[in-house]
Write an enzyme that holds these catalytic residues in place. Structure first.
Site, PDB file in Angstrom:
ATOM      1  N   ALA A  43      36.155  -7.459  58.032  1.00  0.00           N
ATOM      2  CA  ALA A  43      35.510  -8.141  59.157  1.00  0.00           C
ATOM      3  C   ALA A  43      34.482  -7.214  59.792  1.00  0.00           C
ATOM      4  CB  ALA A  43      36.561  -8.528  60.184  1.00  0.00           C
ATOM      5  N   GLY A  98      39.560  -7.506  55.759  1.00  0.00           N
ATOM      6  CA  GLY A  98      39.195  -8.883  55.418  1.00  0.00           C
ATOM      7  C   GLY A  98      38.600  -9.005  54.022  1.00  0.00           C
ATOM      8  N   GLU A 149      41.513  -9.261  51.872  1.00  0.00           N
ATOM      9  CA  GLU A 149      42.154 -10.560  52.122  1.00  0.00           C
ATOM     10  C   GLU A 149      41.379 -11.678  51.426  1.00  0.00           C
ATOM     11  OE1 GLU A 149      42.171  -9.751  56.426  1.00  0.00           O
ATOM     12  OE2 GLU A 149      44.283 -10.314  56.400  1.00  0.00           O
ATOM     13  N   GLU A 163      43.415  -2.309  58.848  1.00  0.00           N
ATOM     14  CA  GLU A 163      43.371  -2.894  60.198  1.00  0.00           C
ATOM     15  C   GLU A 163      44.212  -2.111  61.193  1.00  0.00           C
ATOM     16  OE1 GLU A 163      43.541  -4.595  57.421  1.00  0.00           O
ATOM     17  OE2 GLU A 163      42.441  -6.484  57.541  1.00  0.00           O
TER      18      GLU A 163
HETATM   19  N1  3HC Z   1      32.175  -3.586  60.271  1.00  0.00           N
HETATM   20  C1  3HC Z   1      31.001  -3.188  60.788  1.00  0.00           C
HETATM   21  N2  3HC Z   1      30.398  -2.047  60.449  1.00  0.00           N
HETATM   22  C2  3HC Z   1      31.003  -1.273  59.529  1.00  0.00           C
HETATM   23  C3  3HC Z   1      32.229  -1.632  58.937  1.00  0.00           C
HETATM   24  C4  3HC Z   1      32.820  -2.861  59.335  1.00  0.00           C
HETATM   25  N3  3HC Z   1      33.969  -3.296  58.812  1.00  0.00           N
HETATM   26  N4  3HC Z   1      32.583  -0.663  58.074  1.00  0.00           N
HETATM   27  C5  3HC Z   1      31.608   0.258  58.117  1.00  0.00           C
HETATM   28  N5  3HC Z   1      30.652  -0.115  58.996  1.00  0.00           N
HETATM   29  C6  3HC Z   1      29.399   0.580  59.303  1.00  0.00           C
HETATM   30  C7  3HC Z   1      29.615   1.932  59.939  1.00  0.00           C
HETATM   31  O1  3HC Z   1      29.771   1.836  61.336  1.00  0.00           O
HETATM   32  C8  3HC Z   1      28.340   2.636  59.556  1.00  0.00           C
HETATM   33  O2  3HC Z   1      27.330   2.188  60.416  1.00  0.00           O
HETATM   34  P1  3HC Z   1      26.105   3.147  60.825  1.00  0.00           P
HETATM   35  O3  3HC Z   1      25.443   3.522  59.540  1.00  0.00           O
HETATM   36  O4  3HC Z   1      25.313   2.322  61.736  1.00  0.00           O
HETATM   37  O5  3HC Z   1      26.756   4.345  61.502  1.00  0.00           O
HETATM   38  C9  3HC Z   1      28.028   2.080  58.155  1.00  0.00           C
HETATM   39  O6  3HC Z   1      28.773   0.866  58.059  1.00  0.00           O
HETATM   40  C10 3HC Z   1      28.467   2.987  57.027  1.00  0.00           C
HETATM   41  O7  3HC Z   1      29.826   3.362  57.260  1.00  0.00           O
HETATM   42  P2  3HC Z   1      30.325   4.863  57.002  1.00  0.00           P
HETATM   43  O8  3HC Z   1      29.409   5.812  57.673  1.00  0.00           O
HETATM   44  O9  3HC Z   1      31.751   4.894  57.337  1.00  0.00           O
HETATM   45  O10 3HC Z   1      30.068   4.972  55.427  1.00  0.00           O
HETATM   46  P3  3HC Z   1      31.017   5.494  54.283  1.00  0.00           P
HETATM   47  O11 3HC Z   1      30.286   5.233  53.017  1.00  0.00           O
HETATM   48  O12 3HC Z   1      31.463   6.892  54.588  1.00  0.00           O
HETATM   49  O13 3HC Z   1      32.346   4.583  54.328  1.00  0.00           O
HETATM   50  C11 3HC Z   1      33.652   2.565  54.378  1.00  0.00           C
HETATM   51  C12 3HC Z   1      32.266   3.219  54.057  1.00  0.00           C
HETATM   52  C13 3HC Z   1      34.704   3.137  53.413  1.00  0.00           C
HETATM   53  C14 3HC Z   1      33.512   1.092  54.184  1.00  0.00           C
HETATM   54  C15 3HC Z   1      34.061   2.935  55.824  1.00  0.00           C
HETATM   55  O14 3HC Z   1      32.965   2.619  56.677  1.00  0.00           O
HETATM   56  C16 3HC Z   1      35.246   2.198  56.337  1.00  0.00           C
HETATM   57  O15 3HC Z   1      36.353   2.609  56.067  1.00  0.00           O
HETATM   58  N6  3HC Z   1      35.023   1.131  57.116  1.00  0.00           N
HETATM   59  C17 3HC Z   1      36.082   0.458  57.841  1.00  0.00           C
HETATM   60  C18 3HC Z   1      36.691  -0.627  57.032  1.00  0.00           C
HETATM   61  C19 3HC Z   1      37.704  -1.355  57.848  1.00  0.00           C
HETATM   62  O16 3HC Z   1      38.393  -0.820  58.691  1.00  0.00           O
HETATM   63  N7  3HC Z   1      37.824  -2.665  57.583  1.00  0.00           N
HETATM   64  C20 3HC Z   1      38.720  -3.513  58.276  1.00  0.00           C
HETATM   65  C21 3HC Z   1      37.982  -4.284  59.302  1.00  0.00           C
HETATM   66  S1  3HC Z   1      39.072  -5.258  60.304  1.00  0.00           S
HETATM   67  C22 3HC Z   1      39.342  -6.661  59.395  1.00  0.00           C
HETATM   68  O17 3HC Z   1      38.864  -6.770  58.308  1.00  0.00           O
HETATM   69  C23 3HC Z   1      40.131  -7.723  60.080  1.00  0.00           C
HETATM   70  C24 3HC Z   1      40.603  -8.778  59.123  1.00  0.00           C
HETATM   71  O18 3HC Z   1      41.963  -8.633  58.901  1.00  0.00           O
HETATM   72  C25 3HC Z   1      40.355 -10.132  59.643  1.00  0.00           C
END
Ligand code: 3HC
Ligand code: NAI
Length: 727
Positions: free
Chosen positions: A61, A102, A105, A125
């Protein structure tokens, strides 16, 4: 956003596109829904493949939308996963890069999953203070069983493709052409029954001891993530998958999600998530910034000193494939150091092999061990990690000036000495910078990058780039005694010792702070680090030992309260874990099992008698407030002095270097949660009660913020004068 094209007439390929990580924003979900609808309605389409643009399936998400009101967030991903699963045409997920949250998922809603060998999947999450809320807690246990699902969902761990295959999360792993392979698979399964591929319809395979398993997981997360609610909610959701039919389980998942969302934890953890990324975007008052100043390339490095820190730093560089020259002072130390490094590298290789890397040995940079400074003449960067002694460090930096090529950057891992003094003995002070690693250096994510008054912006840019290359979070701070992290920590630890003088037991203080969520209480931490380190430093600067002027009151230094307790413990040979006794006793020297020590109770009684100290009952609340608020107060002073440029820098340092609980966002975010007027009033009260603890005196900046009506944390920076910056 989500585009749909035909391949070979029968398979529709839908590509998710929302750079940089194809996060599922409302717009992307809407576009995906539309593209799916078209593919489902198109009679020429017999199967569907979903993939991500630019080699990334989907990072879940869009976290940036989390604070939008839910009615404005558009269609819910959950409904989409049900739509995909119930579709009669087979849907295959082609996973490249990441399928997280997500994103996974979504893939679990698909009937088949093909992954590239370098892809990673997971449900992180929990690390954002929520739970998988688009059926992840209900579908994953049905696919891989309760035990494995619990581990993934409660830790947020990312699983590499090969491990995902073993667990049964993906059906196939390929080395290349993931989308082509997914198309091939989609074509092959056209017309085949999909019943067994619809995860929501499958029973959860429960082992007979399932309740014990859930209870065990609960005990584990309560210990590991003290004070955090999301890991517990994750377990409750999985429990629902065990006991309830899918639709009821989904209801429970939603209920738990709503519950978590009403707490402060998601906002705190999401703040921490973005703060970790924003600290890389440094800016100096001069206008120079990460955008305008290019780093110099680093192809080779050297590390001087292979003790506790040096060996970890070498390992960290090798993991980043940077060839390293490792230098020690004599043959004996070199032998000890090189053995230690080789053993760390072997462990890294083993870890990589366990994760399925076939060429693990080749994925480390080479390390050359030496006693000869001449071998440093061509390296691009040197990191010094010898004893914490200014004269020794200066000696080494003078020598480096002569030996190293003029373009080489010179870094020191000092934990608090003056960077300017070190730089001033070199022939390139503008290329000298502090790179303060945390122990163990090959594991800890934090790198405090300390700018001295001579340090150039190119040097900063290069050190920050080095942090990224090492997979660490670099935080730029200014030069002052102990920098940011240790400067705040010293006061927190000192406060804990004062509380012991006043009547607390070390284990009571540790428990209160660990219950708050800190990874380790101050006394266990001191015992682990070794009490002798601080003792040596205090002796060197004359706070104790032979340099202390005769007649200095035992519990006072200048006009400040001082506790000689840690010095006395050291005089008695109680150095902590390494000597088998410190604030606690241990089963043996080097033991890890901290046990309250009756000897200490007697000793403390005598000590209080000698110093005429009356003990009193100290509440957990006071322990938390005095230890944490004095740290926070110093955080405000650090901002006021321009040593850190933003509260989030302090929070990132504490979350990643000192085991601060991320579900409270970090010390400065926590202060904003408690409310600045509350923090101020408490500090005023504690300062009034303890006028000789000068650091309890509220900082001017804190007072200024309260007087300005307590602006939100993101506006604090604008209340700082720019002229104060030491960056
Ligand atoms: N939403 C919005 N922005 C995101 C994002 C997300 N899920 N994941 C990463 N980004 C953004 C970062 O903020 C960053 O933005 P910036 O360049 O403006 O600073 C850019 O993407 C690149 O991210 P990283 O600097 O972290 O790049 P990496 O290549 O080192 O890592 C990644 C990439 C492995 C995807 C890492 O960003 C990550 O672990 N992201 C989080 C993923 C996450 O937690 N997902 C779960 C979301 S909650 C969800 O899905 C709810 C569901 O159950 C409904
Ligand atoms: P240590 O005592 O474990 O190791 C220091 C090493 O430097 C020894 O192996 C010693 O032989 C070597 N050395 C001494 N003089 C030398 C010389 N002239 N040439 C080459 N090598 C020499 O010390 P530790 O703990 O690794 O600390 C190193 C530096 O890192 C210190 O400045 C310390 O303050 C800092 N630091 C320490 C942390 C810790 O947790 N131990 C954390 C962060 C920083």
């Amino acid at each position: 956003m989500a585009t749909f094209r035909h391949i070979c007439d029968s398979v529709a390929v839908i590509t998710l596109s929302n750079p940089p990580v194809n996060a599922l924003s409302s717009a992307l979900i809407q576009a995906l829904q539309k593209a799916l609808g078209e593919a489902i309605r198109d009679s020429a389409v017999e199967a569907i493949v979903i993939c991500g643009d630019k080699g990334k399936f989907c990072a879940g998400a869009d976290i940036r939308e989390f604070n939008k009101p839910s009615q404005k967030r558009g269609p819910h991903l959950l409904l989409l996963t049900d739509l995909i699963e119930s579709n009669k045409k087979p849907v295959v997920a082609a996973i490249e890069g990441v399928a997280l949250g997500g994103g996974l998922e979504l893939a679990l809603g698909c009937h088949y999953r093909v992954a590239h060998v370098q892809a990673r999947v997971g449900l992180p999450e929990v690390l954002l203070g929520i739970l998988p809320a688009a059926s992840g807690t209900q579908r994953l246990p049905r696919l891989i069983g309760i035990a494995a699902a619990l581990t993934l969902i409660t830790t947020g761990k990312y699983v590499p493709a090969r491990e995902a295959l073993k667990l049964g999360i993906v059906d196939k792993v390929v080395g290349e052409n993931t989308v082509d392979e997914a198309i091939r698979l989609a074509k092959k399964v056209i017309g085949q029954p999909l019943g067994s591929r619809q995860l929501s319809t499958l029973p959860v395979q429960c082992p007979p001891n399932v309740e014990a398993l859930l209870a065990e997981a609960m005990v584990k997360v309560k210990k590991q993530f003290r004070g955090a609610q999301s890991p517990q909610a994750c377990i409750e959701a999985v429990r629902a998958a065990v006991h309830l039919p899918y639709t009821e389980g989904i209801k429970k998942e939603q209920e738990l999600y709503q519950f978590l969302n009403a707490t402060h934890e998601p906002r705190a953890q999401q703040y921490a998530f973005f703060a970790e990324r924003e600290v890389a975007k440094w800016t100096l008052p001069s206008g120079a910034s990460w955008k305008t100043v290019s780093p110099q390339p680093i192809h080779t490095a050297a590390v001087i000193g292979l003790g506790t820190m040096g060996r970890g730093i070498v390992t960290s560089l090798a993991k980043a494939k940077i060839p390293v020259v490792a230098l020690e002072q004599d043959k004996r130390q070199l032998d000890i150091g090189s053995k230690a490094v080789m053993s760390l590298l072997d462990r890294e290789i083993l870890k990589m092999e366990q994760l399925g890397h076939t060429e693990a040995t080749n994925s480390l940079g080479p390390v050359r061990f030496t006693l000869d400074y001449d071998e440093l003449k061509d390296v691009d960067i040197v990191i010094e990690a010898v004893f914490e002694n200014m004269a020794l460090k200066k000696d080494i930096f003078r020598r480096l000036s002569v030996v190293c090529k003029p373009e080489a950057f010179l870094c020191t891992n000092t934990s608090g000495l003056n960077i300017d003094e070190i730089a001033s003995v070199t022939n390139r002070p503008q290329m000298v910078i502090g790179t303060h690693f945390f122990s163990p250096a090959h594991i800890m994510k934090l790198l405090e990058v300390v700018r001295g008054c001579y340090t150039s912006s190119t040097t900063i840019s290069t050190a920050m780039r080095l942090a990224k290359m090492l997979g660490k979070i670099g935080v730029l701070v200014g030069n002052c005694p102990s920098f940011v992290g240790n400067r705040l920590m010293r006061l927190y630890v000192e406060q804990a010792v004062f509380l012991v003088e006043e009547g607390s037991k070390p284990e009571e203080i540790d428990l209160a702070l660990e219950d708050f969520g800190l990874a380790m209480g101050p006394f266990r931490m001191m015992d682990l680090a070794g009490l002798d380190i601080g003792w040596k430093a205090r002796t060197e600067i004359g706070l104790t030992g032979p340099k202390l002027p005769i007649g200095t009151p035992a519990r006072q230094r200048g006009s400040k309260r001082y506790s000689p307790l840690p010095d006395i413990l050291c005089e008695q040979g109680r150095f902590g874990q390494k000597s088998g006794q410190g604030w606690y006793k241990y089963e043996k020297s080097g033991g890890r099992n901290a046990m309250p020590d009756p000897w200490l109770y007697n000793f403390l009684s005598e000590y209080r008698c000698i110093h005429n100290l009356k003990t009193r009952n100290i509440t957990q609340e006071e322990v938390i407030e005095r230890c944490l608020y004095i740290l926070i107060n110093q955080g405000f002073k650090v901002l006021e002095e321009g040593i850190a440029s933003d509260p989030k820098d302090i929070d990132v340092i504490y979350n990643n270097g000192y085991g601060w609980p991320k579900h409270t966002g970090g010390p400065m975010y926590y202060a904003s949660l408690v409310g600045l007027p509350v923090v101020l009033t408490k500090l005023e009260k504690y300062y009034e009660d303890n006028p000789d603890i000068l650091d309890l005196k509220p900082s001017n900046f804190l007072k200024k913020l309260v007087a300005s009506g307590t602006p939100p944390l993101k506006e604090w920076r604008s209340h700082l004068g720019s002229q104060s910056s030491k960056l």
